[in-house]
Write a protein that holds these residues in place. Structure first.
Motif, short mmCIF file in Angstrom:
data_model
loop_
_atom_site.label_atom_id
_atom_site.label_comp_id
_atom_site.label_asym_id
_atom_site.label_seq_id
_atom_site.Cartn_x
_atom_site.Cartn_y
_atom_site.Cartn_z
N SER A 1 -15.50 -10.50 -3.97
CA SER A 1 -14.74 -9.29 -4.33
C SER A 1 -13.88 -9.54 -5.57
O SER A 1 -13.78 -8.68 -6.44
CB SER A 1 -13.83 -8.85 -3.18
OG SER A 1 -14.60 -8.30 -2.17
N ALA B 1 -19.38 -7.29 -3.93
CA ALA B 1 -18.16 -6.59 -4.36
C ALA B 1 -17.55 -5.86 -3.17
O ALA B 1 -16.34 -5.87 -2.95
CB ALA B 1 -18.50 -5.59 -5.46
N ALA B 2 -18.44 -5.25 -2.37
CA ALA B 2 -17.94 -4.44 -1.26
C ALA B 2 -17.44 -5.30 -0.10
O ALA B 2 -16.36 -5.07 0.45
CB ALA B 2 -19.05 -3.51 -0.79
N MET C 1 -12.93 1.80 -8.72
CA MET C 1 -12.13 0.82 -9.44
C MET C 1 -12.91 0.13 -10.57
O MET C 1 -12.60 -0.98 -10.96
CB MET C 1 -11.48 -0.18 -8.50
CG MET C 1 -12.42 -0.94 -7.63
SD MET C 1 -12.86 -2.48 -8.40
CE MET C 1 -14.26 -2.97 -7.49
N ILE D 1 -5.44 -4.74 -8.89
CA ILE D 1 -5.84 -5.22 -7.56
C ILE D 1 -6.10 -6.73 -7.63
O ILE D 1 -5.71 -7.49 -6.74
CB ILE D 1 -7.09 -4.48 -7.04
CG1 ILE D 1 -6.78 -3.00 -6.83
CG2 ILE D 1 -7.55 -5.08 -5.71
CD1 ILE D 1 -7.95 -2.17 -6.31
N GLY E 1 -11.34 -6.90 3.38
CA GLY E 1 -11.24 -5.62 4.08
C GLY E 1 -12.19 -5.54 5.26
O GLY E 1 -11.88 -4.92 6.28
N TYR F 1 -12.01 1.96 0.80
CA TYR F 1 -11.52 0.65 0.39
C TYR F 1 -12.63 -0.40 0.54
O TYR F 1 -12.87 -1.23 -0.33
CB TYR F 1 -10.33 0.28 1.28
CG TYR F 1 -9.69 -1.03 0.96
CD1 TYR F 1 -8.72 -1.13 -0.04
CD2 TYR F 1 -10.03 -2.19 1.65
CE1 TYR F 1 -8.11 -2.34 -0.33
CE2 TYR F 1 -9.43 -3.40 1.36
CZ TYR F 1 -8.48 -3.47 0.37
OH TYR F 1 -7.88 -4.67 0.08
N SER G 1 -15.33 -0.57 -2.07
CA SER G 1 -14.82 -0.88 -3.43
C SER G 1 -15.06 0.26 -4.40
O SER G 1 -15.52 0.04 -5.53
CB SER G 1 -15.48 -2.12 -4.01
OG SER G 1 -15.02 -3.26 -3.40
N LEU H 1 -13.67 -7.69 -9.42
CA LEU H 1 -12.46 -7.13 -10.02
C LEU H 1 -12.23 -7.70 -11.41
O LEU H 1 -11.68 -7.05 -12.30
CB LEU H 1 -11.25 -7.45 -9.13
CG LEU H 1 -11.23 -6.76 -7.78
CD1 LEU H 1 -10.24 -7.41 -6.84
CD2 LEU H 1 -10.90 -5.29 -7.93
N GLY I 1 -15.55 -7.83 1.64
CA GLY I 1 -14.37 -8.61 1.25
C GLY I 1 -13.45 -8.79 2.43
O GLY I 1 -13.85 -8.62 3.59
N LEU J 1 -6.63 4.61 -6.31
CA LEU J 1 -8.03 4.65 -5.85
C LEU J 1 -8.46 6.04 -5.37
O LEU J 1 -9.49 6.55 -5.82
CB LEU J 1 -8.28 3.61 -4.76
CG LEU J 1 -8.44 2.15 -5.20
CD1 LEU J 1 -8.81 1.28 -4.02
CD2 LEU J 1 -9.46 1.98 -6.30
N TYR K 1 -4.87 -9.30 -4.91
CA TYR K 1 -5.97 -9.69 -4.00
C TYR K 1 -6.18 -11.20 -4.06
O TYR K 1 -6.50 -11.85 -3.09
CB TYR K 1 -7.23 -8.95 -4.44
CG TYR K 1 -8.31 -8.80 -3.39
CD1 TYR K 1 -8.29 -7.76 -2.47
CD2 TYR K 1 -9.37 -9.70 -3.34
CE1 TYR K 1 -9.29 -7.61 -1.54
CE2 TYR K 1 -10.37 -9.56 -2.40
CZ TYR K 1 -10.33 -8.52 -1.50
OH TYR K 1 -11.33 -8.38 -0.56
N1 PFF Z 1 -13.96 -3.92 -0.80
C1 PFF Z 1 -13.04 -5.00 -0.68
C2 PFF Z 1 -12.84 -5.37 0.73
O1 PFF Z 1 -13.37 -4.72 1.62
O2 PFF Z 1 -12.10 -6.31 0.94
C3 PFF Z 1 -11.69 -4.70 -1.18
C4 PFF Z 1 -11.58 -4.15 -2.51
C5 PFF Z 1 -11.96 -4.87 -3.56
C6 PFF Z 1 -11.07 -2.89 -2.63
C7 PFF Z 1 -11.85 -4.33 -4.75
C8 PFF Z 1 -10.95 -2.34 -3.84
C9 PFF Z 1 -11.33 -3.07 -4.87
F1 PFF Z 1 -11.16 -2.54 -6.04
#
Ligand code: PFF
Length: 449
Positions: free
Chosen positions: A321, A20-21, A228, A99, A25, A222, A225, A325, A23, A389, A103
């Protein structure tokens, strides 16, 4: 009513939550931030933000999810009678849905670039800027890419927590780590490696200013994650013997390692090609295809493999990710409205798919459609990442640190007294004072800075 899912193993739980984390990002946004804020000094500040702001919020979300074993909305409803606090869950699930809608658009781009790269279209010198703009400006290509991506997400989610999400993460996360390892090894051979290495590891504190600190904080939030609904929902599938603090260390560790390793992939290539390291968000889709070709100009096969693996990496990171969501919304619909998981997942896929069409077209045919001066895509990004967020983060820390019954929190962190929690006091201090104050500062900076 279907039986509630749970993760089959601790490793599976860590890999899923880390998925999840990790991604876009990590691979796209983190190196860009490092590039704009002067390299290693930014990384040090980022690490401090992860430890002192991000991880306390993550553990707070785990406490909420696992103590109730409910979807994010049901969880807050169970923990509080006060309608203000009960609404944090609504906000979490709502923001996950929003998101997801945009996304999945960039995720679709990774799919398109992955396929193009396999088809050899990212080979050789060509105008990659025009290539990118032709693609995102088309009225059908980004839409098809986003919708196909959404169907892949649906295909995983609909199979359930253990058989779908955990199983997929157990394959995809090790694959992702392997690919990033291979890419780092390849980048050793680039002539720009020493420069890239220095840039990442030698701190230049003259570049540190308030903006760098606040950006690092925003990025850590971010990237992990937080706020959210995803981590509350995932932790509701943790087993009773999962150590919440330890798990948060593992997740933050994997997330941060992937971000830093991405820097080791991107910067040596950037320096080899002589491009500026602060090229901005266009870095991944416009600059890098060019850079990979230049970096391996002697051996075109290597550039083919390198770029193929790189876009596969982006695709996997985006997929895990997007799943995180989709799941909070699916879990909410299925648990609160008694829908079967299949039906709930279809509702989310179709409605989010429909909205994502608007976001996908906002670089082309709908470019002129501006709301508050922003395209649909930018509006979704602004409202979710910049407004909701951080607000959610503050509310969660205040709720767990000050409103929730302290005994319940301690019981949850110690697995009903079976674990020692040596960091309890430090954690409480961070959740009560440091994290909310830090998030408020980021929020103010993002709005008015
Ligand atoms: N953590 C994910 C990333 O680093 O791309 C981005 C992300 C996904 C942010 C889901 C927030 C979220 F709710």
């Amino acid at each position: 009513m279907e039986k509630r899912g749970s993760f089959g193993s601790k490793l599976g739980a860590v890999l899923t939550a880390a998925g999840a984390a990790v991604g876009l990002g990590n691979i796209w946004r983190f190196p860009t931030e490092v590039g704009t804020h002067g390299g290693a000094a930014f990384i040090l500040i980022y690490l401090a933000c992860v430890v002192f702001v991000g991880m306390p919020v993550m553990v707070s979300e785990f406490v909420i999810g696992r103590s109730t074993r409910k979807n994010a909305i049901g969880a807050f409803r169970q923990l509080s009678d006060n309608c203000f606090w009960r609404n944090i869950g609504v906000q979490g699930v709502g923001v996950a849905f929003l998101i997801l809608c945009y996304y999945v658009v960039v995720s679709g781009w990774t799919l398109f670039y992955g396929v193009s790269s396999l088809a050899g279209q990212l080979q050789g010198a060509r105008d990659y800027e025009a290539f990118f703009h032709d693609f995102v400006g088309s009225w059908w290509m980004p839409v098809v890419a986003a919708l196909v991506f959404m169907l892949v997400v649906h295909w995983v989610v609909v199979r359930g927590v253990k058989e779908g999400i955990e199983r997929a993460s157990k394959v995809m996360m090790p694959m992702l780590l392997l690919i990033i390892g291979l890419l780092v090894i390849c980048s050793f051979s680039m002539s720009g490696f020493p420069q890239g290495f220095d840039f990442l590891l030698k701190p230049d504190f003259s570049k540190v200013n308030v903006d760098a600190v606040l950006s690092a904080m925003g990025q850590s939030f971010y990237s992990l994650s937080l706020a959210m609904g995803g981590l509350v929902t995932y932790s509701s599938y943790f087993t009773g013997d999962t150590n919440l603090m330890k798990t948060s260390f593992s997740i933050a560790g994997v997330d941060t390692s992937v971000a830093i390793l991405s820097g080791f992939v991107i910067f040596p290539a950037v320096f080899t090609a002589g491009v500026s390291p602060d090229a901005g968000p266009s870095l991944v889709f416009i600059t890098l295809p060019n850079v990979f070709n230049m970096a391996f100009s002697q051996v075109p096969l290597l550039s083919y493999i390198f770029s193929g693996l790189f876009y596969l990496l982006l695709f996997l990171a985006a997929l895990t990710s997007c799943i995180s969501l989709h799941e909070p919304v699916t879990a909410y619909l299925s648990e609160e409205y008694g829908l079967s998981r299949r039906r709930a997942a279809w509702v989310v896929t179709s409605v989010a798919g429909l909205v994502s069409v608007g976001c996908a077209l906002s670089f082309g045919p709908l470019k002129g459609l501006l709301i508050g001066g922003m395209s649909l895509f930018d509006l979704f990004d602004f409202v979710t990442a910049k407004l909701i967020l951080p607000l959610g983060g503050v509310l969660i820390t205040v709720f767990v640190g000050r409103v929730m019954d302290r005994r319940l929190v301690e019981q949850e962190l110690s697995n009903q007294g079976r674990l020692r929690v040596p960091l309890l006091r430090v954690w409480l201090l961070l959740v009560r004072w440091v994290s909310p104050a830090a998030i408020v500062l980021v929020f103010i900076n993002e709005l008015f800075g």
